[in-house]
Design a protein around this motif. Structure first.
Motif, mmCIF file in Angstrom:
data_model
loop_
_atom_site.group_PDB
_atom_site.id
_atom_site.type_symbol
_atom_site.label_atom_id
_atom_site.label_comp_id
_atom_site.label_asym_id
_atom_site.label_seq_id
_atom_site.Cartn_x
_atom_site.Cartn_y
_atom_site.Cartn_z
ATOM 1 N N TRP A 108 81.433 55.080 -46.561
ATOM 2 C CA TRP A 108 81.444 54.497 -47.167
ATOM 3 C C TRP A 108 80.050 54.961 -48.250
ATOM 4 C CZ3 TRP A 108 83.984 50.413 -49.800
ATOM 5 C CH2 TRP A 108 84.850 50.614 -49.721
ATOM 6 N N ASN A 162 89.159 51.786 -47.871
ATOM 7 C CA ASN A 162 88.465 52.619 -48.754
ATOM 8 C C ASN A 162 89.329 53.763 -49.324
ATOM 9 O OD1 ASN A 162 87.002 55.270 -50.358
ATOM 10 N ND2 ASN A 162 84.967 53.954 -49.066
ATOM 11 N N ASN A 208 85.192 45.127 -54.350
ATOM 12 C CA ASN A 208 84.979 46.739 -53.905
ATOM 13 C C ASN A 208 86.761 47.054 -54.271
ATOM 14 O OD1 ASN A 208 82.186 47.191 -52.980
ATOM 15 N ND2 ASN A 208 82.882 46.028 -51.134
ATOM 16 N N LYS A 265 89.470 48.544 -53.511
ATOM 17 C CA LYS A 265 90.446 49.010 -51.935
ATOM 18 C C LYS A 265 91.659 49.247 -51.502
ATOM 19 C CE LYS A 265 86.755 47.352 -49.658
ATOM 20 N NZ LYS A 265 86.768 46.256 -48.483
#
Length: 178
Positions: free
Chosen positions: A31, A131, A166, A168
């Motif tokens: 990250w 991620n 975010n 994903k």
């Protein structure tokens, strides 16, 4: 190798607390996180690992909703799996909130065996997120392989979606077995 998963309680939660900073250190490479001025992987002014661990007390305060597992190999702590249920999911019955296997146990099928044991403990719909970037190819390949092996006779979905603002990579499947 004998891989086991065991539900933790307040008497042994310290083991997960001990290895959690290793997990955050691993994630920092994916990250792009940096530690705060006190050397803790948190965005705020958390000063000690003890203070950081207090945030996770909720995992042992809601034993019918949150399930913190230790992963062991031949009795030795190898990692953890943190499973959430509603209201801490994204529409599924179960959500793999955190999953970590320490480096000495990687590449030996420990993680896949542990994940399978956890899935079998919670029958129903599952979601796993990771991620989606190129920095995370290893975890993507692991979850793709593990979910496809586990849900080979079931329908598993893989998609890229927003979760908490975010992007994903999301894996969804059902652990119900016939």
């Amino acid at each position: 190798m004998d891989v086991t998963v065991e539900l933790t309680d307040t008497s042994n939660k310290f083991i997960i607390n001990n290895i959690y900073p290793l997990y955050l250190h691993d994630l920092s490479g994916i990250w792009g996180w940096k530690p705060n001025s006190f050397g803790i992987f948190e965005e705020d002014d958390t000063k000690t690992l003890n203070d950081q661990n207090k945030v996770f007390d909720i995992w042992w305060e809601k034993p019918t909703i949150l399930f913190p597992y230790l992963i062991r190999v031949d009795g030795i702590t190898a990692g953890f799996a943190m499973v959430a249920t509603p209201p801490y999911t994204y529409g599924s019955e179960f959500y793999m909130n955190e999953f970590f296997v320490m480096k000495p146990f990687r590449g030996k099928d420990v993680a896949e065996k542990a994940a399978t044991l956890v899935f079998d403990k919670h029958v129903g719909s599952w979601e796993i997120q990771t991620n989606p970037t190129d920095r995370n190819k290893r975890a993507q390949a692991f979850w793709r392989k593990t979910v496809n092996h586990y849900a080979s006779d079931l329908q598993a979905q893989e998609l890229v979606d927003l979760r908490d603002d975010n992007e994903k990579l999301v894996f969804q499947f059902d652990s119900k077995r016939s």
